[in-house]
Design a protein around this motif. Structure first.
Motif, PDB file in Angstrom:
ATOM      1  N   ARG A  49       0.780  -1.181   0.057  1.00 13.18           N
ATOM      2  CA  ARG A  49       0.059   0.088  -0.009  1.00 13.18           C
ATOM      3  C   ARG A  49       0.833   1.363   0.007  1.00 13.18           C
ATOM      4  O   ARG A  49       1.650   1.155   0.925  1.00 13.18           O
ATOM      5  CB  ARG A  49      -0.955  -0.102   1.073  1.00 13.18           C
ATOM      6  N   LYS A 147      -7.013  -9.528  10.044  1.00  8.00           N
ATOM      7  CA  LYS A 147      -7.831  -9.521   8.921  1.00  8.00           C
ATOM      8  C   LYS A 147      -8.344 -10.916   8.514  1.00  8.00           C
ATOM      9  O   LYS A 147      -7.623 -11.695   8.348  1.00  8.00           O
ATOM     10  CB  LYS A 147      -7.430  -8.834   7.834  1.00  8.00           C
ATOM     11  N   ARG A 175     -10.964  -7.221  11.354  1.00  4.80           N
ATOM     12  CA  ARG A 175     -11.424  -6.627  10.093  1.00  4.80           C
ATOM     13  C   ARG A 175     -11.949  -7.753   9.240  1.00  4.80           C
ATOM     14  O   ARG A 175     -11.137  -8.910   9.111  1.00  4.80           O
ATOM     15  CB  ARG A 175     -10.332  -5.753   9.349  1.00  4.80           C
ATOM     16  N   SER A 177     -12.436  -9.247   4.985  1.00  7.95           N
ATOM     17  CA  SER A 177     -12.063  -8.762   3.600  1.00  7.95           C
ATOM     18  C   SER A 177     -12.881 -10.123   2.905  1.00  7.95           C
ATOM     19  O   SER A 177     -12.869 -10.882   3.254  1.00  7.95           O
ATOM     20  CB  SER A 177     -10.598  -9.093   3.116  1.00  7.95           C
ATOM     21  N   ASP A 197     -14.885  -4.844   5.518  1.00  8.17           N
ATOM     22  CA  ASP A 197     -14.096  -3.588   5.450  1.00  8.17           C
ATOM     23  C   ASP A 197     -13.148  -3.484   4.154  1.00  8.17           C
ATOM     24  O   ASP A 197     -12.540  -2.545   3.868  1.00  8.17           O
ATOM     25  CB  ASP A 197     -12.778  -3.579   6.789  1.00  8.17           C
ATOM     26  N   GLN A 198     -12.919  -4.712   3.345  1.00  6.86           N
ATOM     27  CA  GLN A 198     -12.215  -4.733   2.085  1.00  6.86           C
ATOM     28  C   GLN A 198     -12.807  -5.710   1.290  1.00  6.86           C
ATOM     29  O   GLN A 198     -13.325  -6.771   1.675  1.00  6.86           O
ATOM     30  CB  GLN A 198     -10.753  -5.081   2.844  1.00  6.86           C
ATOM     31  N   LYS A 200     -11.458  -8.084  -2.095  1.00  8.99           N
ATOM     32  CA  LYS A 200     -10.250  -8.692  -2.788  1.00  8.99           C
ATOM     33  C   LYS A 200     -10.645  -9.009  -4.214  1.00  8.99           C
ATOM     34  O   LYS A 200     -11.438  -9.847  -4.497  1.00  8.99           O
ATOM     35  CB  LYS A 200      -9.804  -9.486  -2.118  1.00  8.99           C
ATOM     36  N   MET A 231     -15.411   0.661   1.463  1.00 10.18           N
ATOM     37  CA  MET A 231     -14.482  -0.309   1.552  1.00 10.18           C
ATOM     38  C   MET A 231     -13.287  -0.113   0.812  1.00 10.18           C
ATOM     39  O   MET A 231     -13.054   0.595   0.008  1.00 10.18           O
ATOM     40  CB  MET A 231     -15.038  -1.549   0.963  1.00 10.18           C
ATOM     41  N   GLU A 232     -12.134  -0.955   1.378  1.00 11.89           N
ATOM     42  CA  GLU A 232     -10.864  -0.714   0.849  1.00 11.89           C
ATOM     43  C   GLU A 232     -10.675  -1.848  -0.221  1.00 11.89           C
ATOM     44  O   GLU A 232     -11.359  -2.788  -0.204  1.00 11.89           O
ATOM     45  CB  GLU A 232      -9.802  -1.076   1.899  1.00 11.89           C
ATOM     46  N   ILE A 234      -8.344  -4.214  -2.597  1.00 11.98           N
ATOM     47  CA  ILE A 234      -7.197  -4.810  -2.706  1.00 11.98           C
ATOM     48  C   ILE A 234      -7.186  -5.771  -3.952  1.00 11.98           C
ATOM     49  O   ILE A 234      -8.252  -6.454  -4.136  1.00 11.98           O
ATOM     50  CB  ILE A 234      -6.402  -5.311  -1.525  1.00 11.98           C
ATOM     51  N   CYS A 252      -7.745   1.397  -6.861  1.00 15.72           N
ATOM     52  CA  CYS A 252      -7.316   0.197  -6.122  1.00 15.72           C
ATOM     53  C   CYS A 252      -6.646   0.732  -5.001  1.00 15.72           C
ATOM     54  O   CYS A 252      -5.563   1.638  -5.407  1.00 15.72           O
ATOM     55  CB  CYS A 252      -6.635  -0.987  -6.697  1.00 15.72           C
ATOM     56  N   HIS A 253      -6.629   0.576  -3.491  1.00 11.62           N
ATOM     57  CA  HIS A 253      -5.936   0.952  -2.706  1.00 11.62           C
ATOM     58  C   HIS A 253      -4.698   0.157  -2.342  1.00 11.62           C
ATOM     59  O   HIS A 253      -3.505   0.588  -1.905  1.00 11.62           O
ATOM     60  CB  HIS A 253      -6.565   0.971  -1.338  1.00 11.62           C
TER      61      HIS A 253
END
Ligand code: C2E
Ligand code: MG
Ligand code: MG
Ligand code: MG
Length: 289
Positions: A49, A147, A175, A177, A197-198, A200, A231-232, A234, A252-253
């Protein structure tokens, strides 16, 4: 039992079927033993990141006494159908918490997150939340660094059970994903009902996005939607700088893939972090030209 019934009859003594069943039974027995004898280990793949390692995904391997290192694709399915996924998953979580507790004592590693793959069977277990809470307390690891990666399969069948467990664990700081996103059957609107939270982005989209405009569009839409939900995002399976550039361009983070590093041993992962973070720390201290 192997009676002649015309087309479609499966003969009981079909040697290839018998062999396959035998191999499965053997694999299951071996895996049970592997768990008892400590033949499983974790590899760690960096997640990047802002150009820096920000964490890792823990990926299980089996150090088989005769067959060498076996990838999870060969034994996780057997673990899932045999119920061994529960002790296996518990072992992975114990390792992960111990590693996180260790990282917390290292100034360069203390902010690292660790992502752990959790099977649908685990989340659906009545004791899952309690066990994990006890594990966190026992290990002293910061829940915020842990996570859990679920796939859409965790929400098939008893969706409310999964959501209840997630909500309770998120209250502790853990968290969540959503792994392999885009490969399951759930709709985009379903995504907003899940306490995530995320997300993928699955590697199948990343693999082809430079050649296939459909995959490029899917990636862009998924990223935008997830971002709108707060949301994040990845991307996994990033192998080329051009893929990373595209993904970064659509918002994308974070990134994970062979472009940065393969899954490696714990000590190699720690060395990777030290090299990158130390280099950037020196860099930051240098006066700008
Ligand atoms: P996953 O969670 O989607 O993990 C990503 C997989 O992609 C890993 O394979 C990783 O080695 C691979 N990968 C990473 N970067 C690249 C890349 O740039 N290119 C390509 N081609 N592949 C890349 P791996 O380690 O063989 O794991 C396969 C699957 O096994 C995982 O997929 C996950 O579903 C499952 N798994 C692994 N560890 C565990 C575990 O502890 N528990 C459970 N329940 N499942 C696990
Ligand atoms: Mg995963
Ligand atoms: Mg995945
Ligand atoms: Mg996958």
């Amino acid at each position: 039992q192997g009676k002649a019934q015309g087309r479609g009859t499966v003969h009981f003594f079909d040697p290839s079927l018998a062999e396959a069943a035998q191999q499965r039974a053997r694999l299951e027995a071996d895996l049970r033993l592997a768990l008892q004898q400590g033949q499983l280990l974790l590899h760690y793949q960096p997640q990047i990141r802002d150009g820096q390692p920000s964490g890792a995904e823990a990926l299980v391997r089996w150090q088989h006494p005769e067959r060498g290192l076996i990838p999870p694709g060969e034994f996780i399915p057997v673990a899932e159908t045999s119920g061994l996924i529960l002790p296996l998953g518990q072992w992975v979580l114990e390792q992960a918490c111990a590693v996180l507790a260790q990282w917390q004592r290292d100034p360069l590693l203390q902010a690292m997150t660790l992502s752990v793959n959790v099977s649908a069977h685990q989340v659906q277990q009545p004791g899952f939340v309690l066990h994990l809470r006890q594990l966190l307390e026992r290990s002293g690891c910061n829940p915020q660094r842990l996570k859990l990666e679920l796939t859409e399969s965790a929400f098939i069948g008893d969706e409310q059970t999964a959501i209840r467990a997630m909500t309770a664990l998120r209250a502790l700081g853990i968290r969540f994903s959503l792994d392999d996103f885009g490969t399951g059957y759930s709709s985009l609107s379903h995504l907003k009902k899940l306490p995530l939270d995320q997300i993928k982005i699955d590697q199948s989209f990343v693999r082809d996005l430079l050649d296939d405009p459909d995959d490029a569009a899917i990636t862009q839409v998924i990223t935008q939607l997830a971002r709108n939900f707060g949301m994040e995002v990845i991307a996994e399976g990033v192998e080329l700088p051009e893929q990373k550039a595209f993904l970064e361009g659509v918002g994308c983070h974070a990134f994970q893939g062979y472009l940065f590093a393969r899954p490696v041993s714990l000590s190699d992962f720690e060395a990777f972090c030290h090299a990158h973070l130390a280099a950037s720390a020196t860099h930051a201290l240098k006066p700008r030209a």
